[in-house]
Scaffold this active site. Structure first.
Site, PDB file in Angstrom:
ATOM      1  N   HIS A   1       0.856  -1.186   0.000  1.00 60.01           N
ATOM      2  CA  HIS A   1       0.000   0.000   0.000  1.00 60.01           C
ATOM      3  C   HIS A   1       0.902   1.249   0.000  1.00 60.01           C
ATOM      4  O   HIS A   1       2.003   1.198   0.545  1.00 60.01           O
ATOM      5  CB  HIS A   1      -0.899  -0.053   1.253  1.00 60.01           C
ATOM      6  CG  HIS A   1      -1.871   1.072   1.341  1.00 60.01           C
ATOM      7  ND1 HIS A   1      -1.524   2.308   1.834  1.00 60.01           N
ATOM      8  CD2 HIS A   1      -3.169   1.155   0.987  1.00 60.01           C
ATOM      9  CE1 HIS A   1      -2.579   3.108   1.779  1.00 60.01           C
ATOM     10  NE2 HIS A   1      -3.592   2.433   1.267  1.00 60.01           N
ATOM     11  N   PRO A   2       0.437   2.367  -0.574  1.00 56.76           N
ATOM     12  CA  PRO A   2       1.319   3.544  -0.701  1.00 56.76           C
ATOM     13  C   PRO A   2       1.908   4.101   0.600  1.00 56.76           C
ATOM     14  O   PRO A   2       2.957   4.754   0.551  1.00 56.76           O
ATOM     15  CB  PRO A   2       0.405   4.590  -1.357  1.00 56.76           C
ATOM     16  CG  PRO A   2      -0.586   3.774  -2.120  1.00 56.76           C
ATOM     17  CD  PRO A   2      -0.818   2.541  -1.316  1.00 56.76           C
ATOM     18  N   VAL A   3       1.292   3.871   1.746  1.00 59.38           N
ATOM     19  CA  VAL A   3       1.921   4.377   2.977  1.00 59.38           C
ATOM     20  C   VAL A   3       3.038   3.469   3.479  1.00 59.38           C
ATOM     21  O   VAL A   3       3.796   3.859   4.359  1.00 59.38           O
ATOM     22  CB  VAL A   3       0.920   4.598   4.142  1.00 59.38           C
ATOM     23  CG1 VAL A   3      -0.096   5.654   3.794  1.00 59.38           C
ATOM     24  CG2 VAL A   3       0.265   3.301   4.579  1.00 59.38           C
ATOM     25  N   LYS A   4       3.155   2.252   2.925  1.00 61.47           N
ATOM     26  CA  LYS A   4       4.168   1.311   3.417  1.00 61.47           C
ATOM     27  C   LYS A   4       5.546   1.672   2.830  1.00 61.47           C
ATOM     28  O   LYS A   4       5.697   2.706   2.205  1.00 61.47           O
ATOM     29  CB  LYS A   4       3.732  -0.117   3.100  1.00 61.47           C
ATOM     30  CG  LYS A   4       2.280  -0.450   3.548  1.00 61.47           C
ATOM     31  CD  LYS A   4       2.111  -0.593   5.057  1.00 61.47           C
ATOM     32  CE  LYS A   4       0.674  -0.524   5.526  1.00 61.47           C
ATOM     33  NZ  LYS A   4      -0.159  -1.681   5.380  1.00 61.47           N
ATOM     34  N   ILE A   5       6.538   0.813   3.046  1.00 61.32           N
ATOM     35  CA  ILE A   5       7.924   1.153   2.687  1.00 61.32           C
ATOM     36  C   ILE A   5       8.115   1.232   1.177  1.00 61.32           C
ATOM     37  O   ILE A   5       8.784   2.119   0.654  1.00 61.32           O
ATOM     38  CB  ILE A   5       8.896   0.073   3.250  1.00 61.32           C
ATOM     39  CG1 ILE A   5       8.585  -0.257   4.705  1.00 61.32           C
ATOM     40  CG2 ILE A   5      10.344   0.471   3.011  1.00 61.32           C
ATOM     41  CD1 ILE A   5       8.888   0.811   5.690  1.00 61.32           C
TER      42      ILE A   5
END
Ligand SMILES: *Cc1c(COP(=O)(O)O)cnc(C)c1O
Length: 406
Positions: free
Chosen positions: A185-189
């Site tokens: 997901h875009p908030v992950k690394i």
């Protein structure tokens, strides 16, 4: 607004996605195996299966381990709801193991006590799902040893932890687990917009997860029940889903993976800088286990008067968030018998938690701004706390006529 997390997309990432759009395959082409190879190289796992989310990866992992009605899955309350829901998808019951109050990941002592009690009651779980909260690995040597002793299978929810290390080895190598799951997901690394991967060293589990991500349908001769009459032939041998990742997502992921070490190194530099900046503020900073090199998905602090500090930060352009509302206090899980009070460490952590901005593209100037606003918020909060302490006393001392509505 400085967000709490943000993707980092390069020109190379964009070119990689564009190349897919101009190619023959938008799905089921060469990019997914390329992305899976990058994950295997980064983790050292023998198998990697890309799917359309970590939630799907958790589901096929549970299915591969034959989780079903009558079984139990245990995870931690301090996680996203998906770590628990995968058990419910399979018709199993879900329960929780409290966290370590310092590192916020599954507490091996709490796990051991609960396993002892469950064995006595004849209700051992089939699967446990430790979560590498904020990017820091749970104590997998201890958890893996307990799992082996009690005959329990382990799925690591490493949604926060691609690029992290535990005892010097990459998270995802499954040294102490059956399967490890990552989110993109875009908030992950690292991101694929939506996406997940399950890694394992067990060829049988890999084969089962591969079946379940694509309808339970196979052309693999070793799995066919009938002899193939021709090249068109396939069989559905299990009930699977369509959890496949697209080629655009996989190309983005493969391109992003070339910067994995840089992303994680940058997050560690920024976290160390937060450690220094925040050292003298009245807050609790996240504690690192010396066995762990965190991927620093999050930088969670704990403060008094959290709601007020949170609102002040948001009002002043700092996009903070809270990770996590304990899963057992969600209405869905309360309806299954859980209540506030069941897991005190996760609840006490949640009551004071705020995740402040941390992502590879965060600048030092952004960080200084977070620090200044946070310092002001904590001062305002102290003043607010004092005035709330004083005002009831003033009110009580006031003559009744003061409140008379004339
Ligand atoms: C993000 C996240 C998930 C779900 O990931 P998706 O890819 O959005 O399905 C699961 N578990 C944890 C701990 C997460 O942070």
């Amino acid at each position: 607004m400085i967000p709490y997390g943000r993707q980092d997309i390069s020109d190379e990432d964009i070119a990689a996605v564009e190349a897919v759009l101009r190619s023959d395959f938008l799905t089921q082409g060469p990019a997914v195996p390329r992305f899976e190879a990058a994950i295997k190289a980064a983790t050292g796992a023998e198998h990697a299966l890309a799917v359309n989310s970590a939630t799907s990866a958790l589901h096929i992992a549970c299915m591969a381990l034959d989780l079903g009605p009558g079984d139990w899955l245990w995870t931690v309350p301090n996680t996203f709801v998906a770590s628990a829901n995968c058990g419910i998808y399979c018709g199993a019951e879900v329960d929780f193991v409290d966290i370590d109050p310092e590192t916020y990941v599954m507490c091996p002592k709490a796990l051991e006590a609960k396993l002892v009690a469950a064995k006595g009651a004849g209700r051992l779980p089939k699967v446990i799902v430790p979560v590498h909260f904020a990017g820091q690995s749970a104590d997998m040597a201890a958890i893996g040893a307990l799992a082996r002793a009690y005959g329990v299978r382990v799925i690591e929810d490493a949604s926060h932890a691609i690029g992290a290390r535990y005892q010097g080895a990459p998270v995802g190598n499954c040294a102490h687990s059956d399967i490890c799951v990552f989110s993109f997901h875009p908030v992950k690394i690292v991101t694929t917009a939506e996406g997940g991967v399950a890694t394992t060293n067990d060829a049988h589990l890999a084969q089962r997860m591969e079946l379940h991500r694509s309808h339970g349908v196979t052309r693999d001769p070793s799995l066919l029940q009938e002899d193939s009459p021709g090249g068109w032939y396939y069989e559905q041998v299990a009930l699977g889903y369509n959890y496949r990742m697209t080629e655009m997502q996989a190309a983005l992921g493969a391109s992003q993976m070339t910067r994995l070490d840089a992303f994680v190194a940058r997050r560690n530099v920024l976290a160390a800088r937060y450690d220094r900046l925040l050292a003298d503020l009245p807050l609790t900073r996240p504690v690192q286990n010396p066995d762990s090199y965190s991927a620093y998905h999050l930088y969670p602090i704990q403060v008094e008067d959290r709601a007020r500090v949170f609102a002040y930060l948001r009002e002043n352009g700092i996009g903070v968030n809270v990770h996590y509302i304990p899963v057992h206090t969600q209405p869905f899980y309360c309806a299954r018998g859980f209540a506030r009070g069941d897991f005190p460490a996760a609840e006490a952590y949640y009551d004071r938690a705020i995740s402040i901005p941390l992502y590879a593209g965060l600048t030092e100037a952004d960080q200084d701004r977070v620090f200044e606003v946070l310092r002001a918020a904590l001062q305002a909060s102290k003043v607010g706390a004092i005035s709330r302490w004083i005002s009831p006393r003033i009110v009580r001392a006031a003559p009744a006529s003061f409140f008379a509505s004339s």
